[in-house]
Design an enzyme around this catalytic site. Structure first.
Site, PDB file in Angstrom:
ATOM      1  N   ARG A  23      -9.818   0.114  15.828  1.00  0.00           N
ATOM      2  CA  ARG A  23      -9.861   0.926  14.610  1.00  0.00           C
ATOM      3  C   ARG A  23     -11.037   0.437  13.780  1.00  0.00           C
ATOM      4  O   ARG A  23     -12.018   1.136  13.601  1.00  0.00           O
ATOM      5  CB  ARG A  23      -8.553   0.778  13.798  1.00  0.00           C
ATOM      6  N   LYS A  47       0.845  -1.206   0.000  1.00  0.00           N
ATOM      7  CA  LYS A  47       0.000   0.000   0.000  1.00  0.00           C
ATOM      8  C   LYS A  47       0.879   1.255   0.000  1.00  0.00           C
ATOM      9  O   LYS A  47       2.103   1.169   0.160  1.00  0.00           O
ATOM     10  CB  LYS A  47      -0.910  -0.019   1.227  1.00  0.00           C
ATOM     11  N   TYR A  60      17.517  29.346   7.529  1.00  0.00           N
ATOM     12  CA  TYR A  60      16.358  30.054   8.088  1.00  0.00           C
ATOM     13  C   TYR A  60      16.426  30.105   9.612  1.00  0.00           C
ATOM     14  O   TYR A  60      16.726  29.099  10.262  1.00  0.00           O
ATOM     15  CB  TYR A  60      15.062  29.343   7.707  1.00  0.00           C
ATOM     16  N   MET A 102      12.851  23.984   1.848  1.00  0.00           N
ATOM     17  CA  MET A 102      11.998  23.219   0.929  1.00  0.00           C
ATOM     18  C   MET A 102      12.829  22.441  -0.090  1.00  0.00           C
ATOM     19  O   MET A 102      12.516  21.289  -0.410  1.00  0.00           O
ATOM     20  CB  MET A 102      11.034  24.155   0.201  1.00  0.00           C
TER      21      MET A 102
HETATM   22  C1  LIG Z   1      -0.313  -1.625   6.835  1.00  0.00           C
HETATM   23  C2  LIG Z   1      -0.870  -2.886   7.381  1.00  0.00           C
HETATM   24  C3  LIG Z   1      -0.043  -3.994   7.598  1.00  0.00           C
HETATM   25  C4  LIG Z   1       1.463  -3.926   7.450  1.00  0.00           C
HETATM   26  O1  LIG Z   1       1.997  -3.312   8.613  1.00  0.00           O
HETATM   27  P1  LIG Z   1       3.588  -3.179   8.839  1.00  0.00           P
HETATM   28  O2  LIG Z   1       3.705  -2.670  10.225  1.00  0.00           O
HETATM   29  O3  LIG Z   1       4.063  -2.193   7.824  1.00  0.00           O
HETATM   30  O4  LIG Z   1       4.151  -4.514   8.639  1.00  0.00           O
HETATM   31  C5  LIG Z   1      -0.629  -5.164   7.998  1.00  0.00           C
HETATM   32  N1  LIG Z   1      -1.965  -5.253   8.204  1.00  0.00           N
HETATM   33  C6  LIG Z   1      -2.794  -4.185   8.036  1.00  0.00           C
HETATM   34  C7  LIG Z   1      -4.241  -4.332   8.307  1.00  0.00           C
HETATM   35  C8  LIG Z   1      -2.272  -2.967   7.647  1.00  0.00           C
HETATM   36  O5  LIG Z   1      -3.086  -1.921   7.496  1.00  0.00           O
END
Ligand SMILES: *Cc1c(COP(=O)(O)O)cnc(C)c1O
Length: 358
Positions: free
Chosen positions: A129, A35, A255, A303
């Protein structure tokens, strides 16, 4: 000529890290989590590089799953947030996406005629969550059973809140809750376990683990770096020195004039900044490297550029490449200097920086 600020992506290291995940997953298979544009490494090249070894991918949303199909890969893709609209179910059916359903409204869409040949159910075991609570599962399962043979439930998914912290009892509690909640349906598959869970001795990972950050060489464990866990860095972020000069004792740099030279100091400017995703919170003394030698940042990150102290690299010249993170300076080190985690740094690299495989 484009500027030589680039993220070099070591695809062999990626595959080695995936193999490490498989070894640590024991009898579980590992779905490769790609992702957020492959954690900032470029989803197309990351998914392609893993194609010979990974039997399944996982992403957050359908656009990311489509990006995997766009490069011609056929493995199933798990949608970790399920579907965001009823219309997405048609894509699941056509493209072999496996949504992880977490809410009643997603079940409504299926009952209203949407099809998804393969689904997972998310179980909330305490992270709060997403997911159905264990006591809601029987009713949810009854609804799924009514959907008919066109909808096949593959199994259950849950996610750990504290797997990165070896001293927390939360993972044990969540695992027990998950096993109890799903015990009525023993033939269905189970998936828990982000990267961190691969490093917890004795932690069951059931049928499918879900490694993400570890594939990219970032550490999932608080207080440890990726290399300390046997992981290889995948991204080397580098940028050229575009000027070098002497500043006199008492003169400031950048800066806010937050850094003032204590003595005459040779310094340089590097062509990368927060517009490229380098963290502005990385302050003076954050490490970088030049020619394998460690140097340090001075003053505020701008930047498009940042300043480094070249006292440790007297031979450094304009055009030389500075490593911001990679094999000499770990991304986990820079993250801790910036008060964050490697996940945020890697996914934060902006589109201005080309991702170049090597
Ligand atoms: C992003 C995610 C993972 C991977 O997590 P890592 O800590 O990057 O290994 C696994 N399961 C779910 C549901 C996630 O959202």
């Amino acid at each position: 000529m484009p500027r030589s600020t680039i993220a070099r992506i070591d695809l062999d290291a990626l595959c080695n890290n995936y193999r490490t995940a498989c070894e640590r997953a024991g009898s579980a298979s590992a779905m490769a989590v790609v992702k957020a544009d492959g954690y900032g490494h470029g989803i197309a090249q990351i998914a392609s590089a893993l194609a010979d070894v990974a039997p399944k991918y996982a992403v957050a949303c359908i656009e990311e799953a489509m990006a995997i199909r766009a490069v011609g890969l056929a493995q199933p893709v798990v949608l970790l947030q399920g579907v965001h609209a009823a219309a997405d179910l048609a894509d699941c059916e056509q493209c072999d996406f496996e949504p992880v359903l977490h809410g009643e409204y997603q079940l409504d869409w299926l009952e209203q005629g949407g099809h998804a040949p393969c689904i997972w159910l998310k179980v909330n075991t305490g992270m709060n969550r997403l997911g159905f609570r264990p006591n809601e599962l029987p009713a949810v399962m009854a609804r799924v059973a009514q959907m008919g043979p066109g909808t096949r439930l593959l199994g259950f998914v849950s996610h750990f809140a504290c797997a990165d912290d070896a001293s927390s009892a939360m993972t044990v509690t969540q695992t027990a809750t998950f096993e109890a909640a799903t015990s009525f349906w023993p033939t269905l598959m189970k998936s828990v376990g982000n990267s961190a869970a691969h490093f917890i001795p004795g932690q069951p990972l059931f049928d499918w683990s879900r490694p993400g950050i570890m594939l990219y060489g970032g550490s999932p464990i608080v207080g440890k770096t990726g290399p300390e866990l046997g992981l290889e860095p995948v991204m080397t972020l580098e940028a050229p020195l575009i000027t070098t000069r002497m500043v006199k004792g008492g003169e400031c740099v950048g800066y806010g004039c937050t850094w003032v030279a204590e003595r005459d100091t040779r310094m340089g400017m590097v062509a990368i900044g927060y517009g490229d995703g380098y963290p502005r919170h990385a302050g003076t003394d954050t490490p970088a490297a030049i020619g394998g030698r460690r140097i340090r940042l001075i003053g505020r990150v701008s930047m498009d550029m940042l300043a480094v102290d070249l006292s440790n690299a007297p031979e450094a010249r304009e055009g030389d490449l500075v490593e911001l993170w990679g094999g000499t300076v770990g991304v986990d080190e820079v993250a801790s200097c910036a008060g964050t985690i490697s996940y945020e740094l890697l996914t934060g690299i902006t589109s201005r920086v080309p991702r170049v495989p090597f």
